[in-house]
Write a protein that holds these residues in place. Structure first.
Motif, short mmCIF file in Angstrom:
data_model
loop_
_atom_site.label_atom_id
_atom_site.label_comp_id
_atom_site.label_asym_id
_atom_site.label_seq_id
_atom_site.Cartn_x
_atom_site.Cartn_y
_atom_site.Cartn_z
N GLY A 1 0.78 -1.21 0.00
CA GLY A 1 0.00 0.00 0.00
C GLY A 1 0.83 1.28 0.00
O GLY A 1 0.28 2.36 -0.04
N GLN A 2 2.14 1.18 0.06
CA GLN A 2 2.99 2.37 0.05
C GLN A 2 3.18 2.85 -1.39
O GLN A 2 3.25 2.05 -2.31
CB GLN A 2 4.35 2.07 0.67
CG GLN A 2 4.28 1.71 2.13
CD GLN A 2 5.67 1.39 2.67
OE1 GLN A 2 6.57 1.06 1.94
NE2 GLN A 2 5.80 1.48 3.97
N LYS A 3 3.28 4.16 -1.55
CA LYS A 3 3.51 4.71 -2.88
C LYS A 3 4.96 4.51 -3.27
O LYS A 3 5.85 4.61 -2.44
CB LYS A 3 3.16 6.19 -2.90
CG LYS A 3 1.68 6.47 -2.78
CD LYS A 3 1.41 7.93 -2.93
CE LYS A 3 -0.07 8.20 -2.82
NZ LYS A 3 -0.37 9.61 -2.95
N THR A 4 5.18 4.23 -4.55
CA THR A 4 6.53 4.09 -5.06
C THR A 4 7.13 5.48 -5.22
O THR A 4 6.51 6.34 -5.86
CB THR A 4 6.54 3.36 -6.41
OG1 THR A 4 5.89 2.11 -6.25
CG2 THR A 4 7.95 3.14 -6.91
N GLY B 1 15.67 -2.06 -13.68
CA GLY B 1 15.42 -2.78 -14.93
C GLY B 1 16.40 -3.91 -15.15
O GLY B 1 16.03 -5.01 -15.58
N TRP B 2 17.66 -3.67 -14.84
CA TRP B 2 18.70 -4.69 -14.99
C TRP B 2 18.42 -5.88 -14.06
O TRP B 2 18.50 -7.04 -14.47
CB TRP B 2 20.06 -4.09 -14.69
CG TRP B 2 21.18 -5.07 -14.74
CD1 TRP B 2 21.84 -5.59 -13.67
CD2 TRP B 2 21.75 -5.70 -15.89
NE1 TRP B 2 22.79 -6.48 -14.09
CE2 TRP B 2 22.76 -6.56 -15.45
CE3 TRP B 2 21.50 -5.59 -17.26
CZ2 TRP B 2 23.51 -7.32 -16.34
CZ3 TRP B 2 22.26 -6.35 -18.12
CH2 TRP B 2 23.25 -7.19 -17.66
N ILE C 1 14.72 0.98 -3.80
CA ILE C 1 13.45 1.66 -3.55
C ILE C 1 13.45 2.31 -2.17
O ILE C 1 12.95 3.43 -1.99
CB ILE C 1 12.27 0.69 -3.73
CG1 ILE C 1 12.17 0.30 -5.21
CG2 ILE C 1 10.96 1.30 -3.24
CD1 ILE C 1 11.18 -0.79 -5.51
N ASP C 2 14.04 1.65 -1.18
CA ASP C 2 14.13 2.23 0.16
C ASP C 2 14.96 3.51 0.17
O ASP C 2 14.61 4.49 0.82
CB ASP C 2 14.71 1.23 1.15
CG ASP C 2 13.76 0.09 1.47
OD1 ASP C 2 12.54 0.23 1.21
OD2 ASP C 2 14.23 -0.96 1.96
N ARG C 3 16.09 3.50 -0.57
CA ARG C 3 16.92 4.70 -0.67
C ARG C 3 16.16 5.83 -1.35
O ARG C 3 16.25 7.00 -0.92
CB ARG C 3 18.21 4.41 -1.43
CG ARG C 3 19.28 3.83 -0.53
CD ARG C 3 20.59 3.72 -1.29
NE ARG C 3 20.74 2.30 -1.61
CZ ARG C 3 21.14 1.81 -2.77
NH1 ARG C 3 21.50 2.60 -3.75
NH2 ARG C 3 21.23 0.52 -2.96
N ALA D 1 17.10 8.32 -13.07
CA ALA D 1 17.35 7.52 -14.28
C ALA D 1 18.27 6.35 -13.96
O ALA D 1 18.06 5.22 -14.44
CB ALA D 1 17.95 8.39 -15.37
N GLY D 2 19.28 6.57 -13.15
CA GLY D 2 20.20 5.50 -12.77
C GLY D 2 19.51 4.40 -11.98
O GLY D 2 19.78 3.21 -12.17
N GLU D 3 18.63 4.81 -11.07
CA GLU D 3 17.90 3.83 -10.27
C GLU D 3 16.95 3.01 -11.14
O GLU D 3 16.83 1.80 -10.96
CB GLU D 3 17.12 4.53 -9.16
CG GLU D 3 18.01 5.12 -8.08
CD GLU D 3 17.28 6.02 -7.11
OE1 GLU D 3 17.80 6.23 -6.01
OE2 GLU D 3 16.19 6.54 -7.47
N LYS D 4 16.31 3.66 -12.10
CA LYS D 4 15.43 2.94 -13.02
C LYS D 4 16.21 1.93 -13.83
O LYS D 4 15.75 0.80 -14.06
CB LYS D 4 14.72 3.92 -13.96
CG LYS D 4 13.65 4.74 -13.30
CD LYS D 4 13.03 5.71 -14.27
CE LYS D 4 12.04 6.63 -13.58
NZ LYS D 4 11.45 7.60 -14.51
#
Length: 67
Positions: free
Chosen positions: A9-12, A24-25, A53-55, A17-20
Motif C-alpha cells: 500500500g505504500q507509494k513508489t 530494470g537490470w 526503492i528504500d533509498r 534515471a540510474g535507479e530505473k
C-alpha cells in the motif's frame, strides 16, 4: 498522474534515471533466472531492488522535509 502502489500500500517514490536502469537490470536478471528454472533462488536480486526503492523513499522524505 497517480503514483503506483506496491502490495503493502505504500507509494513508489520517484526514481532517478540510474535507479530505473538498475531496477530494470535486476528485473531482467530475475526473468532470465525464472526462464532457467522456476525453483531458482531470486531473493538476492529482490533485496537489491528493495534497497534501491528504500533509498529513493528516504531521499523523497528528506526532500519533502526541506520544503
Amino acid at each position: 498522474m497517480a503514483s503506483k502502489s506496491n502490495e503493502s500500500g505504500q507509494k513508489t517514490p520517484p526514481l532517478t534515471a540510474g535507479e530505473k536502469a538498475k531496477v530494470g537490470w535486476y528485473v531482467a536478471r530475475m526473468c532470465k533466472r525464472g526462464i532457467a528454472s522456476e525453483t531458482v533462488y531470486q531473493g538476492d536480486l529482490e533485496k537489491k531492488v528493495d534497497r534501491i526503492i528504500d533509498r529513493a523513499r528516504a531521499r523523497a522524505e528528506k526532500n519533502a522535509k526541506k520544503k
